[in-house]
Design a protein around this motif. Structure first.
Motif, PDB file in Angstrom:
ATOM      1  N   GLY A  67       3.510   3.838   7.122  1.00 13.73           N
ATOM      2  CA  GLY A  67       3.165   2.711   7.989  1.00 13.73           C
ATOM      3  C   GLY A  67       2.481   1.592   7.232  1.00 13.73           C
ATOM      4  N   ILE A  68       1.583   1.961   6.331  1.00 12.10           N
ATOM      5  CA  ILE A  68       0.893   0.956   5.522  1.00 12.10           C
ATOM      6  C   ILE A  68       1.871   0.242   4.598  1.00 12.10           C
ATOM      7  CG2 ILE A  68      -0.809   0.667   3.680  1.00 12.10           C
ATOM      8  CD1 ILE A  68      -2.419   2.927   5.049  1.00 12.10           C
ATOM      9  N   VAL A  69       2.791   0.993   4.003  1.00  8.92           N
ATOM     10  CA  VAL A  69       3.796   0.383   3.120  1.00  8.92           C
ATOM     11  C   VAL A  69       4.679  -0.584   3.903  1.00  8.92           C
ATOM     12  CG1 VAL A  69       5.843   0.865   1.723  1.00  8.92           C
ATOM     13  CG2 VAL A  69       3.794   2.233   1.422  1.00  8.92           C
ATOM     14  N   GLY A  70       5.083  -0.193   5.106  1.00  7.02           N
ATOM     15  CA  GLY A  70       5.896  -1.075   5.937  1.00  7.02           C
ATOM     16  C   GLY A  70       5.173  -2.347   6.318  1.00  7.02           C
ATOM     17  N   TYR A  71       3.917  -2.226   6.668  1.00  7.69           N
ATOM     18  CA  TYR A  71       3.114  -3.406   7.019  1.00  7.69           C
ATOM     19  C   TYR A  71       2.943  -4.333   5.817  1.00  7.69           C
ATOM     20  CZ  TYR A  71      -0.839  -6.219   8.529  1.00  7.69           C
ATOM     21  OH  TYR A  71      -1.654  -7.269   8.843  1.00  7.69           O
TER      22      TYR A  71
END
Length: 78
Positions: free
Chosen positions: A13-17
């Motif tokens: 999720g952090i990578v996507g954001y």
């Protein structure tokens, strides 16, 4: 096993954001997070079934999330 799965989802999720905020993709924040989490889930289960890995679970999550963003080119849609 369960903490690794939760950590994989959080890292993806952090990578996507971050991919969306830095301009690496132009899918939308939610779409990029969904793509990253899906790719990380698939790679997590492939790691469990076949033992294919890049080392630590965090590195696996990052590589899988970035790979999913590269493979799924939704920014080409009109």
């Amino acid at each position: 096993m369960f903490p690794t799965l939760i950590g994989t989802v959080v890292i993806a999720g952090i990578v996507g954001y971050l991919a969306e905020k830095t301009g690496f993709t132009h899918n939308g924040i939610l779409q990029s997070i969904i793509i990253c989490v899906g790719g990380a889930f698939v790679f997590y289960f492939v790691t469990l079934m076949f033992g294919i890995s890049f080392g630590r679970p965090g590195i696996n999550a990052i590589v899988a999330a970035v790979g999913a963003l590269i493979i799924v080119p939704t920014h080409w849609r009109k």
